[in-house]
Scaffold this motif. Structure first.
Motif, PDB file in Angstrom:
ATOM      1  N   LYS A  86       0.810  -1.216   0.000  1.00 25.28           N
ATOM      2  CA  LYS A  86       0.000   0.000   0.000  1.00 25.28           C
ATOM      3  C   LYS A  86       0.849   1.275   0.000  1.00 25.28           C
ATOM      4  CE  LYS A  86      -3.960  -2.160   2.324  1.00 25.28           C
ATOM      5  NZ  LYS A  86      -4.808  -2.134   1.124  1.00 25.28           N
ATOM      6  N   ILE A  87       2.084   1.202   0.528  1.00 21.77           N
ATOM      7  CA  ILE A  87       2.901   2.429   0.565  1.00 21.77           C
ATOM      8  C   ILE A  87       3.933   2.484  -0.554  1.00 21.77           C
ATOM      9  CG2 ILE A  87       2.676   2.528   3.072  1.00 21.77           C
ATOM     10  CD1 ILE A  87       5.671   1.766   3.206  1.00 21.77           C
ATOM     11  N   LEU A  88       4.094   1.377  -1.334  1.00 18.44           N
ATOM     12  CA  LEU A  88       5.073   1.371  -2.410  1.00 18.44           C
ATOM     13  C   LEU A  88       4.827   2.477  -3.457  1.00 18.44           C
ATOM     14  CD1 LEU A  88       5.754  -2.434  -3.106  1.00 18.44           C
ATOM     15  CD2 LEU A  88       7.299  -0.753  -2.084  1.00 18.44           C
ATOM     16  N   PRO A  89       3.566   2.759  -3.829  1.00 20.10           N
ATOM     17  CA  PRO A  89       3.356   3.832  -4.827  1.00 20.10           C
ATOM     18  C   PRO A  89       3.843   5.206  -4.375  1.00 20.10           C
ATOM     19  CG  PRO A  89       1.399   2.454  -4.617  1.00 20.10           C
ATOM     20  CD  PRO A  89       2.316   2.061  -3.509  1.00 20.10           C
ATOM     21  N   TYR A  90       3.998   5.390  -3.073  1.00 18.61           N
ATOM     22  CA  TYR A  90       4.420   6.695  -2.557  1.00 18.61           C
ATOM     23  C   TYR A  90       5.936   6.811  -2.432  1.00 18.61           C
ATOM     24  CZ  TYR A  90      -0.507   6.884  -1.331  1.00 18.61           C
ATOM     25  OH  TYR A  90      -1.883   6.864  -1.377  1.00 18.61           O
ATOM     26  N   PHE A  92      10.008   6.213  -4.109  1.00 15.44           N
ATOM     27  CA  PHE A  92      10.681   6.832  -5.244  1.00 15.44           C
ATOM     28  C   PHE A  92      10.411   6.117  -6.559  1.00 15.44           C
ATOM     29  CE2 PHE A  92      13.232   7.515  -1.420  1.00 15.44           C
ATOM     30  CZ  PHE A  92      13.129   8.901  -1.326  1.00 15.44           C
ATOM     31  N   SER A  93      10.607   4.796  -6.595  1.00 19.74           N
ATOM     32  CA  SER A  93      10.399   4.036  -7.829  1.00 19.74           C
ATOM     33  C   SER A  93      10.090   2.593  -7.469  1.00 19.74           C
ATOM     34  CB  SER A  93      11.650   4.098  -8.730  1.00 19.74           C
ATOM     35  OG  SER A  93      12.761   3.539  -8.057  1.00 19.74           O
ATOM     36  N   SER A  94       9.651   1.846  -8.414  1.00 15.71           N
ATOM     37  CA  SER A  94       9.310   0.445  -8.155  1.00 15.71           C
ATOM     38  C   SER A  94      10.557  -0.421  -8.316  1.00 15.71           C
ATOM     39  CB  SER A  94       8.219  -0.023  -9.137  1.00 15.71           C
ATOM     40  OG  SER A  94       8.661   0.185 -10.458  1.00 15.71           O
ATOM     41  N   SER A  95      11.323  -0.527  -7.264  1.00 18.92           N
ATOM     42  CA  SER A  95      12.551  -1.322  -7.273  1.00 18.92           C
ATOM     43  C   SER A  95      12.590  -2.191  -6.022  1.00 18.92           C
ATOM     44  CB  SER A  95      13.785  -0.418  -7.341  1.00 18.92           C
ATOM     45  OG  SER A  95      13.866   0.364  -6.159  1.00 18.92           O
ATOM     46  N   HIS A  96      13.520  -3.140  -6.043  1.00 17.95           N
ATOM     47  CA  HIS A  96      13.684  -4.004  -4.873  1.00 17.95           C
ATOM     48  C   HIS A  96      14.120  -3.210  -3.644  1.00 17.95           C
ATOM     49  CE1 HIS A  96      12.896  -7.698  -6.967  1.00 17.95           C
ATOM     50  NE2 HIS A  96      13.818  -7.414  -7.909  1.00 17.95           N
ATOM     51  N   LEU A  97      14.867  -2.122  -3.888  1.00 22.49           N
ATOM     52  CA  LEU A  97      15.282  -1.278  -2.754  1.00 22.49           C
ATOM     53  C   LEU A  97      14.072  -0.655  -2.085  1.00 22.49           C
ATOM     54  CD1 LEU A  97      17.491   0.086  -1.073  1.00 22.49           C
ATOM     55  CD2 LEU A  97      17.583   1.903  -2.789  1.00 22.49           C
ATOM     56  N   ASN A  98      13.081  -0.239  -2.916  1.00 19.98           N
ATOM     57  CA  ASN A  98      11.853   0.314  -2.330  1.00 19.98           C
ATOM     58  C   ASN A  98      11.099  -0.729  -1.516  1.00 19.98           C
ATOM     59  OD1 ASN A  98      12.272   2.838  -3.228  1.00 19.98           O
ATOM     60  ND2 ASN A  98      10.618   2.860  -4.748  1.00 19.98           N
ATOM     61  N   ASP A  99      11.159  -1.972  -1.943  1.00 20.14           N
ATOM     62  CA  ASP A  99      10.526  -3.040  -1.162  1.00 20.14           C
ATOM     63  C   ASP A  99      11.140  -3.114   0.236  1.00 20.14           C
ATOM     64  OD1 ASP A  99       8.744  -3.774  -3.094  1.00 20.14           O
ATOM     65  OD2 ASP A  99      10.043  -5.325  -3.951  1.00 20.14           O
ATOM     66  N   LEU A 100      12.455  -3.038   0.284  1.00 19.86           N
ATOM     67  CA  LEU A 100      13.138  -3.104   1.575  1.00 19.86           C
ATOM     68  C   LEU A 100      12.832  -1.871   2.426  1.00 19.86           C
ATOM     69  CD1 LEU A 100      16.621  -4.492   0.456  1.00 19.86           C
ATOM     70  CD2 LEU A 100      14.712  -5.737   1.488  1.00 19.86           C
ATOM     71  N   GLY A 102      10.145  -0.032   2.210  1.00 19.71           N
ATOM     72  CA  GLY A 102       8.756  -0.151   2.641  1.00 19.71           C
ATOM     73  C   GLY A 102       8.607  -1.116   3.806  1.00 19.71           C
ATOM     74  N   CYS A 103       9.325  -2.229   3.743  1.00 19.31           N
ATOM     75  CA  CYS A 103       9.287  -3.202   4.851  1.00 19.31           C
ATOM     76  C   CYS A 103       9.813  -2.573   6.129  1.00 19.31           C
ATOM     77  CB  CYS A 103      10.108  -4.438   4.491  1.00 19.31           C
ATOM     78  SG  CYS A 103       9.361  -5.479   3.214  1.00 19.31           S
ATOM     79  N   PHE A 104      10.883  -1.801   6.000  1.00 13.77           N
ATOM     80  CA  PHE A 104      11.465  -1.160   7.188  1.00 13.77           C
ATOM     81  C   PHE A 104      10.485  -0.160   7.801  1.00 13.77           C
ATOM     82  CE2 PHE A 104      13.725   2.469   9.016  1.00 13.77           C
ATOM     83  CZ  PHE A 104      14.419   1.835  10.040  1.00 13.77           C
ATOM     84  N   ILE A 105       9.849   0.661   6.975  1.00 15.30           N
ATOM     85  CA  ILE A 105       8.929   1.697   7.481  1.00 15.30           C
ATOM     86  C   ILE A 105       7.737   1.070   8.184  1.00 15.30           C
ATOM     87  CG2 ILE A 105       7.333   3.530   6.783  1.00 15.30           C
ATOM     88  CD1 ILE A 105       9.314   4.236   4.549  1.00 15.30           C
ATOM     89  N   ILE A 106       7.114   0.074   7.540  1.00 11.83           N
ATOM     90  CA  ILE A 106       5.942  -0.568   8.141  1.00 11.83           C
ATOM     91  C   ILE A 106       6.315  -1.306   9.418  1.00 11.83           C
ATOM     92  CG2 ILE A 106       4.196  -2.347   7.807  1.00 11.83           C
ATOM     93  CD1 ILE A 106       3.639   0.265   6.356  1.00 11.83           C
ATOM     94  N   SER A 107       7.467  -2.002   9.387  1.00 13.59           N
ATOM     95  CA  SER A 107       7.904  -2.741  10.574  1.00 13.59           C
ATOM     96  C   SER A 107       8.165  -1.792  11.729  1.00 13.59           C
ATOM     97  CB  SER A 107       9.182  -3.533  10.260  1.00 13.59           C
ATOM     98  OG  SER A 107       8.954  -4.451   9.227  1.00 13.59           O
ATOM     99  N   LEU A 108       8.864  -0.695  11.435  1.00 14.11           N
ATOM    100  CA  LEU A 108       9.183   0.277  12.486  1.00 14.11           C
ATOM    101  C   LEU A 108       7.902   0.888  13.051  1.00 14.11           C
ATOM    102  CD1 LEU A 108      11.275   1.916  14.077  1.00 14.11           C
ATOM    103  CD2 LEU A 108      11.295   3.587  12.206  1.00 14.11           C
TER     104      LEU A 108
END
Length: 778
Positions: A86-90, A92-100, A102-108
């Motif tokens: 849900k937060i990936l579209p917000y 920078f870009s659709s990359s594996h780094l954004n996945d990581l 996003g995981c960090f932000i939601i987890s935190l």
């Protein structure tokens, strides 16, 4: 002769061949190590603050949460309610780094929400005080609801080992009592002390206050209770301590005594070294927060905020108000001996000096044969005299130059040490020796303790020790934990001294030599020092101090009577005071408020309707044993209730005090509050805590009995009584009064306490005998 050269980091000169620069590598290395130590300490403080903010969780739990969410997201992308998607579209870009990311932000986010929810639940759980009133007495147990509460609280708070300040954010704030509760409780407390007509007058004033100006004052206090962690503590420190202009020596400072039955060394330098070293170890434990907070019944923690100012702290005098100044670090202590002041380095080559190395430094001070400069010997009398006078002298003669440098050295030291030229003695057959011991620690000569420091460590010529503590920065239980650690360090390490009494070990290097502090006083300054000394001398000569050692029985017998030892002793004091003065008086007993954040003390009014009825029955020859016994149980039960109410935030005196402060700020006159604030506490009492930590175990060290500590009477015609219950069969009473008062006498009062304790024991034995006879008849 080497010290000036050591102080130069580098030198340079210009020659025909160019610049010639020489570095003093040793000095540069010492400075570099000092910088490294300072930064390590700052990083440690920041890390500890973070750890305490997230307690009871840990950094490891955050890493585990991030790992779990990352694994779920990367392996199960189609999972329902995938917050990362849900937060990936917000991002920078659709990359594996954004996945990581996003995981960090939601987890935190989820981790913080969970942790702070748990911390808030803990705060709600700690607000429950019903357990305080349960399981009092032999054979009694907690209710089912309290047992459930205990288990739930442990579940939320025992995730990991707590640090010293781990529970601070979860402790509840001090509740504000209602005006109705406070006035009703106040009237009940003064009823047995007032004549019928006078009581009606006070009752009328209280009712007018409750229905009138009290409502307005209470509203302001409600706002303060919302905005602050504790609506009492800052005003209590300011108005009771820091704004008081009278001398703090005798009037405020208190003392503590060494163990009396153990004497492992009579070498002054050796005992001074081990005592200094143990204090420094304790400071390190506080800095690293490695001291576990005191937890009552292994469930509820006590507030630890007062520990921050045990070391590196001093009281600075002001014309109208003093201030408490705490320094983040200090690498030295200041030692006083025969009128001279020495700055003693406690770190060298980036480590704490060992006891054997500190002993060498102390020996060099004891061997110093130089004379104090004019005015230096009695300099500390300035800290013992009037506060405004000391503030003026400090501004006039200590604002710059060598005096400013030396005074800063004392203010910024870790603590102050006094090497006395007299012995501290205890002898069961000579009570006056213990009396003299207490007087030496309470005031000394009036000029051989720096009364402004958080505490002065005092070392007797025969190797016994004690302390004198300033009262504004913290209450006595905090110094009590330090003292228990110091005593434990001394008695538990039997191999710390050699056969000749000196410390074990071999110095790894020659420790830094003590530096003599320099002073430059003119004739006017000499006069001002003498003025303070004359005030101090008059004060200390008026102190009537006596220590009564009661060894006929102790808390073991009291517990068999199913009575709280503290309540038992308070009733003995009521009976003794009435027999001594033939009247009743307001009685002050200090109760700890550390179940609440930044809590200090509350007053327990020990003289009650029930205690007065019992005392009168004891003095009435026609009273039966059954009546006296019943009235004593009623009196102790009421005292126990009052004590628990005070600890649970239902006390009245701090509330009345704050209402009075608000009235002064608003310039509102209240005859009722004026009447309350003008009351005198002619019997001021306090129990010295013993065995606060698990280290000082009398079963393991049966001879490790400290005589506790004491304070001077707070009014001219009253008594100050501090008592400590040590073991099962011994109680020390520190009794103080003024020689100038014809109404008081400390030794006479001690005899009345002895008589009261004997009569109370006889009462229980007679009651038990009657019960046995009745059972036998049946």
């Amino acid at each position: 002769m080497d010290e000036p050269r050591m102080g130069v980091i580098f030198t340079f000169s210009i020659t025909q061949e160019g610049w010639n620069i020489k570095f003093n590598r040793e000095v540069f290395n010492i400075i570099w190590q000092s910088v490294i130590r300072s930064w390590k300490k700052k990083c440690s403080i920041i890390y500890n603050k973070i750890i305490n903010r997230i307690y009871p969780a840990s950094v490891e739990s955050l890493l585990q949460t991030i790992l779990i969410f990352t694994t779920i997201h990367l392996t199960l992308r189609k999972v329902s309610y995938n917050l990362v998607e849900k937060i990936l579209p917000y991002l920078f870009s659709s990359s594996h780094l954004n996945d990581l990311i996003g995981c960090f932000i939601i987890s935190l986010f989820l981790w913080l929400v969970t942790i702070y929810t748990i911390r808030y639940v803990l705060k709600l759980l700690f607000m429950y005080k019903g357990w305080m009133y349960e399981a009092r007495g032999v054979g009694k147990s907690f209710s089912f609801a309290t047992k459930v509460w205990m288990n739930v609280t442990k579940l939320f708070s025992k995730w990991r080992k707590p640090m010293l300040y781990s529970f601070q954010g979860s402790l509840p704030t001090l509740p504000l009592p209602s005006i109705e509760h406070t006035t009703h409780t106040y009237l009940r407390s003064v009823q047995p002390l007032l004549h019928k007509d006078n009581y009606k007058r006070i009752e009328r004033l209280a009712n007018e206050f409750r229905c009138g100006v009290g409502i307005k004052l209470q509203r302001y206090l409600i706002l303060k209770s919302w905005w602050s962690c504790n609506y009492v503590s800052d005003w209590w420190e300011e108005f009771v301590y820091l704004r008081n202009r009278s001398p703090i020596m005798v009037n405020s400072n208190y003392y503590g005594i060494d163990v009396i039955h153990m004497h492992q060394t009579k070498v002054q330098s050796a005992r001074a070294a081990t005592a200094i070293y143990s204090c420094l170890l304790y400071r390190r434990l506080i800095e690293r927060q490695e001291i576990e907070p005191i937890v009552v019944r292994d469930v509820v923690p006590l507030c630890s905020w007062q520990y921050k100012r045990v070391f590196n702290t001093t009281r600075i005098p002001g014309i109208e108000i003093d201030r408490i100044v705490h320094f983040e670090d200090s690498k030295y202590i200041v030692v006083y001996h025969k009128g001279k002041y020495f700055k003693l380095q406690i770190y060298f080559k980036n480590r704490l000096l060992l006891p054997c190395e500190i002993e060498l430094q102390i020996q060099s001070i004891l061997k110093d044969t130089s004379k104090p400069c004019q005015g230096e010997e009695k300099l500390a009398a300035l800290t013992a005299g009037e506060r405004s006078h000391w503030a003026k002298v400090r501004k006039a003669y200590f604002s710059n130059g060598v005096n400013r440098t030396s005074l800063d050295a004392i203010d910024q030291s870790a603590f102050f040490v006094a090497l006395d030229d007299v012995s501290y003695e205890y002898c069961a057959l000579h009570a006056e020796k213990l009396d003299n011991y207490s007087r030496i620690l309470l005031h000394g000569k009036g000029y051989d303790r720096w009364f402004d420091k958080s505490f002065t460590l005092c070392i007797g010529r025969n190797g016994k020790i004690g302390f004198n503590a300033e009262h504004a920065w913290a209450d006595s239980p905090i110094m009590g934990t330090l003292w228990e650690f110091t005593i434990y360090f001394h008695v538990s390490l039997f191999s710390i001294y050699k056969e000749d009494g000196h410390t074990m070990g071999t110095p790894e290097f020659t420790p830094p030599s003590p530096i003599r502090l320099q002073w430059d006083f003119g004739p006017d300054c000499h006069k001002d020092i003498e003025t303070s000394y004359l005030v101090a001398e008059e004060l200390l000569k008026n102190v009537d101090m006596h220590i009564y050692v009661h060894d006929m029985y102790g808390k073991g017998f009291m517990k068999k009577c199913s009575i709280s030892p503290d309540s038992y002793i308070q009733m003995a004091l009521q009976l003794a005071y009435y027999r001594d003065t033939n009247k009743f008086s307001l009685t002050y007993e200090a109760a700890s408020m550390r179940l609440f954040r930044e809590g200090r003390t509350e007053t327990v009014r020990s003289c009650t309707i029930e205690s007065v009825a019992w005392v009168k029955a004891m003095e009435l020859k026609s009273s039966t044993v059954d009546l006296r016994y019943k009235l004593l149980l009623d009196a102790t039960a009421q005292h126990q209730k009052n004590y628990l109410d005070a600890m649970c935030g239902k006390g009245i005196d701090r509330h009345l005090f704050c209402l009075y402060i608000v009235s002064k700020y608003l310039k509102v006159e209240s005859p009722f509050l004026k009447e309350v604030m003008n009351e005198t506490w002619k019997l001021s009492t306090s129990q010295t805590p013993h065995g606060q930590t698990s280290k000082l175990n009398l079963k393991k060290f049966p001879n490790c009995v400290s005589a506790g500590g004491g304070f001077a009477s707070v009014v001219e015609d009253g008594y100050g009584v501090s008592y400590i219950i040590t073991g099962e069969n011994m109680i020390f009473f520190h009794i103080s009064s003024k020689y100038s008062s014809p109404e008081t006498n400390s030794k006479r009062f001690a005899n009345q306490i002895k008589r009261a304790l004997v009569d109370m024991k006889d009462l229980f034995l007679e009651k038990k005998k009657l019960q046995s006879q009745a059972n036998g008849f049946r």
